[in-house]
Design a protein around this motif. Structure first.
Motif, PDB file in Angstrom:
ATOM      1  N   ARG A 176      -1.379  -6.658  -6.551  1.00  0.00           N
ATOM      2  CA  ARG A 176      -0.748  -5.945  -7.657  1.00  0.00           C
ATOM      3  C   ARG A 176      -1.801  -5.268  -8.541  1.00  0.00           C
ATOM      4  N   TRP A 179      -3.005  -2.146  -6.639  1.00  0.00           N
ATOM      5  CA  TRP A 179      -2.081  -1.018  -6.717  1.00  0.00           C
ATOM      6  C   TRP A 179      -2.218  -0.306  -8.059  1.00  0.00           C
ATOM      7  N   GLU A 201       5.594  -2.016  -1.118  1.00  0.00           N
ATOM      8  CA  GLU A 201       4.632  -1.988  -2.210  1.00  0.00           C
ATOM      9  C   GLU A 201       4.147  -0.564  -2.489  1.00  0.00           C
TER      10      GLU A 201
END
Length: 359
Positions: A176, A179, A201
């Motif tokens: 996360r 990203w 994702e």
């Protein structure tokens, strides 16, 4: 519309051999500054071959590639100066720590020593790598090595940043964070080409998507555009017990793989499907069920999944495995491009090493 920083037109590449394999078959693709373009495809779809042509490791049979206005086919060395790439294979940094490796690449790419040091510290913090920043690389996990490779690619990013499966081996928490950093790269003005098969994702980060199958772009557009056909529908996931296969008509076409079944239903039929599924759980015919909004992943599977591929068989020579074998050496070579290309107008690698030792 902004001028594309990376522009690919009618790109063709076939690996010759006993069973010729078409890796790229007429690909058109643009990546503009400030955007993340996701290149999605299964293993062997031709994604890495395309990347290797962008940085001049593989020469196309036909077509054009322009990087920041430079003809990447005629002058690959000039194109590499404008590209930062994270290849599928991690850069070997045995004997270095993540911090040292990141700083070295930043200096090799021409970054000011103080600025590189500050940027390195920032990336280590943002990616939660500080606990391993000064650990010898041979002692860190694959996920930490992968994040370090991303930091090496982006410590002094080129105008085009190519990320080939950047989340491989990375744990969910740091994925996360990664990203978020990918999104920030584009927001800071880079043109980012993100190569991945992690559809769920990636769709949170990308501005545009191109779906690759058998070397062709089979769909392209924004995530919203590509998912338009599944709006208002839900995906039903069922875990079956002992080969049970009795489904109601409201489920429509059901795709069964082993003990797992998936179907698409209209939102208006959701309540009835839930009531039916709960009855089957109580009767011991289902282990579990889930009802979720249909997503881009459902679109992707419909385009490149087993059914789609069975329909496409016969149109492409060779096999995906052949393409992967042909590209193995090129993938490994691409790992070094992150540190080459825009080779520093300031220091050489030896000079940087000497300066670092004297810190």
């Amino acid at each position: 519309m902004a001028t594309a920083m990376l522009s690919i037109r009618d790109l063709h590449k076939t690996y010759r051999g006993r069973r010729p394999t078409i890796a790229n078959d007429g690909i058109d693709l643009d990546v503009e500054p400030g955007t993340v373009v996701g290149l999605l495809g299964h293993n062997g779809a031709g994604k890495t071959t395309l990347v290797n042509q962008v940085v001049g490791i593989v020469k196309p049979d036909a077509g054009t590639i322009r990087v920041d206005g430079v003809d990447a086919v005629a002058a690959p060395h000039l194109a590499r100066e404008r590209v930062s790439i994270q290849a599928q294979a991690n850069v070997p940094i045995t004997g270095l720590t993540p911090r040292r490796a990141i700083e070295l690449v930043g200096r090799i790419r021409g970054g000011n020593r103080a600025a590189v040091r500050a940027r390195t510290s920032g990336l280590l913090e943002l990616l939660d790598l500080e606990p391993w920043a000064d650990t010898p690389a041979q002692k860190v996990s694959g996920g930490v090595a992968r994040l370090a490779a991303f930091a090496m690619t982006t410590v002094v990013p080129g105008r085009v940043v190519v990320l080939d499966e950047p989340t491989n081996d990375v744990d969910p928490v740091r994925r996360r964070l990664l990203w978020s950093e990918i999104r920030r790269l584009a927001d800071d003005g880079a043109a980012v080409l993100l190569v991945t098969h992690n559809v769920r994702e990636a769709e949170r980060v990308v501005d545009h998507l191109a779906i690759l199958d058998h070397g062709r772009v089979v769909a392209a557009g924004t995530p919203a555009d590509l998912a338009a056909d599944v709006r208002g529908s839900l995906s039903v996931e069922l875990d079956l017990v002992n080969g049970w296969r009795e489904f109601p008509a409201s489920l429509g076409e059901v795709e069964v793989t082993g003990q797992r079944a998936v179907a698409q239903v209209a939102a208006k039929n959701a309540a009835g499907v839930v009531a039916w599924a709960q009855q089957q759980v109580e009767a011991g015919r289902l282990e579990r069920y889930a009802l979720v909004p249909a997503s881009l992943e459902d679109v992707y599977i419909g385009l490149v999944g087993p059914e789609a591929n069975r329909e496409a068989e016969g149109g492409v020579a060779g096999t995906a495995a052949d393409a992967r074998a042909a590209g193995t050496a090129a993938s490994a070579s691409a790992a070094a491009v992150a540190a080459s290309g825009a080779a520093a107008t300031e220091p050489t690698a030896a000079t940087v090493a000497d300066e670092g030792d004297a810190r």
